[in-house]
Design an enzyme around this catalytic site. Structure first.
Site, PDB file in Angstrom:
ATOM      1  N   SER A 152       0.804  -1.223   0.000  1.00  0.00           N
ATOM      2  CA  SER A 152       0.000   0.000   0.000  1.00  0.00           C
ATOM      3  C   SER A 152       0.834   1.269   0.000  1.00  0.00           C
ATOM      4  CB  SER A 152      -0.945  -0.032   1.195  1.00  0.00           C
ATOM      5  OG  SER A 152      -1.654  -1.240   1.155  1.00  0.00           O
ATOM      6  N   ASP A 154      -3.670  -1.499  -2.101  1.00  0.00           N
ATOM      7  CA  ASP A 154      -4.845  -1.858  -1.289  1.00  0.00           C
ATOM      8  C   ASP A 154      -6.154  -1.289  -1.845  1.00  0.00           C
ATOM      9  OD1 ASP A 154      -4.016   0.705  -0.612  1.00  0.00           O
ATOM     10  OD2 ASP A 154      -4.161   0.438   1.549  1.00  0.00           O
ATOM     11  N   ARG A 168       7.959   6.065  -3.888  1.00  0.00           N
ATOM     12  CA  ARG A 168       8.335   6.776  -2.657  1.00  0.00           C
ATOM     13  C   ARG A 168       7.627   6.109  -1.503  1.00  0.00           C
ATOM     14  NH1 ARG A 168       4.663   9.820  -5.425  1.00  0.00           N
ATOM     15  NH2 ARG A 168       2.634  10.023  -4.409  1.00  0.00           N
TER      16      ARG A 168
HETATM   17  C1  BGC Z   1      -0.213   5.160  -0.041  1.00  0.00           C
HETATM   18  C2  BGC Z   1      -1.211   4.454  -0.943  1.00  0.00           C
HETATM   19  C3  BGC Z   1      -2.165   3.615  -0.109  1.00  0.00           C
HETATM   20  C4  BGC Z   1      -2.796   4.460   0.980  1.00  0.00           C
HETATM   21  C5  BGC Z   1      -3.763   3.684   1.853  1.00  0.00           C
HETATM   22  C6  BGC Z   1      -0.935   5.906   1.054  1.00  0.00           C
HETATM   23  O1  BGC Z   1      -0.009   6.461   1.947  1.00  0.00           O
HETATM   24  O2  BGC Z   1       0.558   6.069  -0.790  1.00  0.00           O
HETATM   25  O3  BGC Z   1      -0.546   3.644  -1.893  1.00  0.00           O
HETATM   26  O4  BGC Z   1      -3.155   3.087  -0.963  1.00  0.00           O
HETATM   27  O5  BGC Z   1      -1.789   5.023   1.784  1.00  0.00           O
HETATM   28  O6  BGC Z   1      -3.161   2.617   2.492  1.00  0.00           O
END
Ligand code: BGC
Length: 528
Positions: A156, A209, A171
Site C-alpha cells: 500500500s 490496497d 516513494r
Molecule cells: C499510499 C497508498 C495507499 C494508501 C492507503 C498511502 O499512503 O501512498 O498507496 O493506498 O496510503 O493505504
C-alpha cells in the site's frame, strides 16, 4: 468561559465550507486530468493494467499479504467457486525500527518470516508435505508446481507497476523511510526473502490496497452494479477507480486488453495538491508537515488520514496548554473542577511526544455523548495520563477532535465527489446506485464519518442532494486481502493456460459487471 471561547476560535480554523468543497472538487478534477496526461504530477494517476475481475466461479486456496501502514497481515483465502470465500487471517504490528530500516531486506525478511509462521500455524499439512517433497525429490524441478501457494501482495505505497507481479517503489509514505528500497521491484524483494526461507510460495500478483478493495467490493457488492471506486481511509488514504482508457493520454507501457476500454487507475490521492493551491493550511498543518519525514509530500493525506489526525489534535492541544489566559487541563484549585480535584498531566504523557496522540482517541471523543463525558475522561487518563480532567476540558478536547475529523471527512468528499463527476455516471438514466467500496480504521470506527461525507457530497455542484442519494458508500472489510487473492488467482489461471501476457488473458476473464462500472456517455461531466 475563556476556554470555551478560545476553543471556538481555534476550531473555526478547521471549518471547510461548502464553497471550499466545491473549489476543492474543481481542483481535484483538474489535477486528475493532469495526472492522466503526464507523469510527475501531484496526483500520480497510475495505470494498474487491471481491466477486469474474475467472475466468482473460480476455486482454490490463495495466500494474500498486506503491507499497509501499521500492520502486516497474512491471510489465506479459500475461494469456494460460488462467489463466497473463507478467510483465515493473522495480523502483526510492524516494528517501528523496521519502518526506517537501513536495508530493504531488514523489512522484507521480517515479512517472509511472518508468512512462514502463518503457514506453519494454519496450513501445516501443506507445509510439511512440501518439506517432505523437498527432502525426497532431488531437483527443484521435480516439485509439483500446483503445491506452491500463489500469493497476492498488497503493497500500500505508490508503485510504478510494470506487470502483474512487477513494480518499483516510487516513494515511501505513512512514516516509512527505507531509501534502499526506492526504485526497486518490491515483488522481487519479497520473493528473495521467501526463497531464502525456502517457503512454497510464489509472489504472483502485486496490488495496491485500493485496487484490492475495488476488486473485492465489485465481486461481492449487492445488486448488478459494478463498483466505481475503492478507497482507503485508514492510516493513509487513497483511491482507485475505473477510468476510460480514452481519457488516459499519457503512454501506457506494454500491452493491455483494449476490449473493455477501461482500466483501473490508482490515483495516489494522498498527494493531491502537494502544491497547496486549495488545501486548507493552519499553523498546525504546517508544523506537522515540517516535522514529518516527508515535508511537502502527501499533503492531502496529512489532512485526512488516521496517521495524521491525532497529531493535528495534539498540536492544537499543546498550543492551548501554552496559553496562560485559558486553563485547559489546569485548575487553580479543586473548586474549579467538577470532580473536585485538580487535573494533572504526567510528564511522560503522549501529549508531549510527536505522534503521541492516537487517532482512535478522536473516535472515542466523537462517540461520547454522555452528560459528563465519562468515556473521554477515562480515555484521556488511560491513553494520555491526564488525570482528573474536568468536564470543560473534556468538552474542549471533544470540540477540537470533532473539528479536525469533520474537516477530514469533508476533504474526503472532495476526492470521492470529483471521481463520481469524472465518471459521468450521474448522467446515466438508471436507478442503480453508484457504488463505492471503502475500508480503513477511520471510515470504519470514526462515528458519523460517512454521514459527514454524504453531507458534503450533497453540497457539490453537479451532485446535489439527489445525486448524493444515488451514491452508495459501503464498507469492504479486508477488501484489500480478498482483492489481492482474486488477482493472484487471475495470475495463476493465466500461468496454467500458458498465457504469458496477463493483459491479453484478462480479455477472456472480464465480467459484464465490471464493464458497466462507468457511464455509457462519452461526455465528461463538468461543473462551473
Ligand atoms: C499510499 C497508498 C495507499 C494508501 C492507503 C498511502 O499512503 O501512498 O498507496 O493506498 O496510503 O493505504
Amino acid at each position: 468561559m475563556a476556554l470555551a471561547e478560545e476553543t471556538k476560535r481555534i476550531t473555526a480554523q478547521f471549518d471547510y465550507t461548502d464553497d471550499d468543497v466545491n473549489k476543492g472538487v474543481k481542483e481535484f478534477l483538474r489535477q486528475m486530468s493532469e495526472g492522466l496526461e503526464r507523469d510527475g504530477t501531484s496526483l500520480s494517476q497510475i495505470p494498474t493494467y487491471v481491466t477486469g475481475v474474475p467472475n466468482g466461479t473460480e476455486k482454490g486456496l490463495y495466500l494474500a499479504v498486506d503491507l499497509g501502514g501499521t500492520n502486516f497481515r497474512v491471510c489465506s483465502i479459500h475461494l469456494n467457486g460460488d462467489t463466497t470465500f473463507n478467510l483465515t487471517y493473522s495480523k502483526v504490528a510492524i516494528p517501528k525500527e523496521l519502518m526506517v530500516a537501513k536495508q530493504a531486506s531488514d523489512l522484507f525478511s521480517f515479512l517472509a518470516k511472518q508468512i512462514e509462521l502463518f503457514l506453519r500455524k494454519h496450513h501445516e499439512d501443506h507445509f510439511e508435505a512440501h518439506i517432505r517433497r523437498r527432502q525426497t525429490v532431488s531437483t527443484p524441478e521435480g516439485y509439483r508446481d500446483e503445491q506452491i501457494f500463489r500469493l497476492g501482495f498488497t503493497f500500500s505505497f505508490p508503485v510504478q507497476q510494470y506487470g502483474i507481479n512487477k513494480g518499483t517503489l516510487m516513494r515511501w509514505t505513512k512514516g516509512f523511510d527505507i531509501p534502499d528500497a526506492v526504485g526497486k521491484d518490491v515483488c522481487a524483494l519479497l520473493q528473495q526473502e521467501i526463497d531464502r526461507l525456502r517457503l512454497p510460495v510464489k509472489v504472483a500478483a502485486l496490488v495496491n490496497d485500493t485496487v484490492g478493495t475495488l476488486m473485492a467490493r465489485s465481486y461481492t457488492s449487492p445488486g448488478k452494479t459494478s463498483t466505481l471506486l475503492g478507497a482507503i481511509f485508514g492510516t493513509g488514504t487513497n483511491g482507485a477507480y475505473v477510468e476510460k482508457v480514452s481519457n488516459i493520454k499519457k503512454p501506457i507501457e506494454g500491452d493491455y486488453d483494449k476490449s473493455t476500454g477501461l482500466m483501473v487507475i490508482n490515483t495516489e490521492w494522498g498527494s493531491f495538491d502537494n502544491q497547496m493551491n486549495i488545501l486548507p493550511n493552519t499553523s498546525y498543518d504546517i508544523e506537522l508537515d515540517q516535522k514529518s519525514v516527508n515535508p511537502g509530500i502527501q499533503m492531502f493525506e496529512k489532512r485526512v488520514s488516521g496517521m495524521f489526525l491525532g497529531e493535528i489534535v495534539r498540536l492544537v492541544i499543546v498550543d492551548m496548554l501554552k496559553n496562560p489566559k485559558i486553563s485547559l487541563f489546569r485548575d487553580d484549585n479543586s473548586s474549579q473542577n467538577d470532580w473536585k480535584s485538580t487535573t494533572t498531566i504526567a510528564p511522560e504523557s503522549g501529549l508531549f511526544k510527536q505522534w503521541g496522540l492516537d487517532s482512535s482517541l478522536m473516535s472515542i471523543a466523537a462517540a461520547d455523548n454522555t452528560p459528563d463525558y465519562s468515556s473521554i475522561r477515562q480515555e484521556l487518563e488511560k491513553q494520555l495520563q491526564i488525570y482528573a480532567a474536568s468536564l470543560e476540558d473534556a468538552l474542549a478536547f471533544k470540540d477540537v477532535a470533532y473539528a479536525v475529523g469533520r474537516r477530514a471527512a469533508r476533504l474526503s468528499a472532495v476526492a470521492l465527489g470529483a471521481i463520481v463527476l469524472q465518471s459521468g455516471k450521474l448522467n446515466d438514466k438508471t436507478d442503480e446506485p453508484i457504488d463505492i467500496g471503502v475500508d480503513g480504521s477511520l471510515v470504519e470506527h470514526y462515528p458519523f464519518f460517512r454521514n459527514m461525507i454524504y453531507e458534503a457530497l450533497a453540497a457539490i455542484e453537479g451532485i446535489g442532494p439527489e445525486g448524493a442519494k444515488r451514491i452508495r458508500i459501503g464498507i469492504a472489510k479486508d477488501g484489500s486481502g480478498v482483492g489481492a487473492a482474486l488477482i493472484a488467482l487471475v495470475a495463476a489461471n493465466m500461468e496454467k493456460k500458458g498465457v504469458v501476457d496477463y493483459l491479453n488473458y484478462i480479455k477472456t476473464s472480464v465480467v459484464e459487471k465490471f464493464t458497466n462500472a462507468i457511464a455509457e456517455t462519452d461526455e465528461p461531466t463538468t461543473i462551473v
